[in-house]
Scaffold this motif. Sequence first.
Motif, mmCIF file in Angstrom:
data_model
loop_
_atom_site.group_PDB
_atom_site.id
_atom_site.type_symbol
_atom_site.label_atom_id
_atom_site.label_comp_id
_atom_site.label_asym_id
_atom_site.label_seq_id
_atom_site.Cartn_x
_atom_site.Cartn_y
_atom_site.Cartn_z
ATOM 1 N N MET A 1 -1.426 -35.733 45.380
ATOM 2 C CA MET A 1 -2.473 -36.678 44.770
ATOM 3 C C MET A 1 -1.594 -37.765 44.381
ATOM 4 O O MET A 1 -0.619 -38.192 43.847
ATOM 5 C CB MET A 1 -3.194 -35.906 43.615
ATOM 6 N N ILE A 2 -2.730 -39.222 44.441
ATOM 7 C CA ILE A 2 -2.275 -40.139 43.836
ATOM 8 C C ILE A 2 -3.320 -40.735 43.029
ATOM 9 O O ILE A 2 -4.461 -40.563 43.034
ATOM 10 C CB ILE A 2 -2.023 -41.167 45.050
ATOM 11 N N PHE A 3 -2.971 -41.935 42.296
ATOM 12 C CA PHE A 3 -3.840 -42.610 41.454
ATOM 13 C C PHE A 3 -3.606 -44.100 41.797
ATOM 14 O O PHE A 3 -2.656 -44.362 42.119
ATOM 15 C CB PHE A 3 -3.415 -42.535 40.091
ATOM 16 N N GLU A 4 -4.820 -44.741 41.646
ATOM 17 C CA GLU A 4 -4.732 -46.304 41.914
ATOM 18 C C GLU A 4 -5.243 -46.692 40.768
ATOM 19 O O GLU A 4 -6.282 -46.598 40.201
ATOM 20 C CB GLU A 4 -5.702 -46.703 43.039
ATOM 21 N N LEU A 5 -4.513 -47.662 39.863
ATOM 22 C CA LEU A 5 -5.003 -48.509 38.653
ATOM 23 C C LEU A 5 -4.907 -49.951 39.274
ATOM 24 O O LEU A 5 -4.248 -50.539 39.656
ATOM 25 C CB LEU A 5 -3.768 -48.347 37.738
ATOM 26 N N ARG A 6 -6.189 -50.411 38.892
ATOM 27 C CA ARG A 6 -6.636 -51.727 39.247
ATOM 28 C C ARG A 6 -6.878 -52.424 37.916
ATOM 29 O O ARG A 6 -7.495 -52.071 37.081
ATOM 30 C CB ARG A 6 -8.071 -51.651 40.102
ATOM 31 N N SER A 101 6.512 -34.347 38.585
ATOM 32 C CA SER A 101 6.117 -32.697 38.722
ATOM 33 C C SER A 101 5.792 -32.414 37.486
ATOM 34 O O SER A 101 5.065 -31.164 37.379
ATOM 35 C CB SER A 101 7.525 -32.281 39.067
ATOM 36 N N PHE A 102 6.081 -33.152 36.200
ATOM 37 C CA PHE A 102 5.602 -32.400 34.934
ATOM 38 C C PHE A 102 4.208 -33.037 34.468
ATOM 39 O O PHE A 102 3.836 -32.934 33.376
ATOM 40 C CB PHE A 102 6.879 -32.462 34.183
ATOM 41 N N SER A 103 3.736 -34.049 35.275
ATOM 42 C CA SER A 103 2.634 -34.796 34.817
ATOM 43 C C SER A 103 1.475 -33.838 34.571
ATOM 44 O O SER A 103 0.940 -33.081 35.492
ATOM 45 C CB SER A 103 2.048 -36.113 35.642
#
Length: 105
Positions: A1-6, A101-103
């Motif tokens: 999984m990834i996140f995009e911060l705009r 890994s710990f998020s």
Amino acid sequence: MIFELRTYTAEAGRTADFLKLYESMALPLQNRYLGGLVGFYVSEIGPLNQILHLWRFASLADREQRRSAMEADPAWQAYRVRSRELGAIRQQESKILKPTSFSPS
């Protein structure tokens, strides 16, 4: 999984104008094509006039596929034209975030 911060930086006094246009034209399309909206924020302390949104994607390939489909939609192109005409945004930044890994997410 990834996140995009705009992060968008609006001209002083134009944040509300941008948010009104975004909510009515862009958000419905982004929800349809991108899904995964984690949050939508405005800055209160620190650099002002910033609009931040965080999106979740399964992978970079998932993000690319979803954004490409959205870009092909004539309604998205119409939003982009209106957004440029509005002229409220002076800077845009996009960051891809990968959880540790710990998020918790």
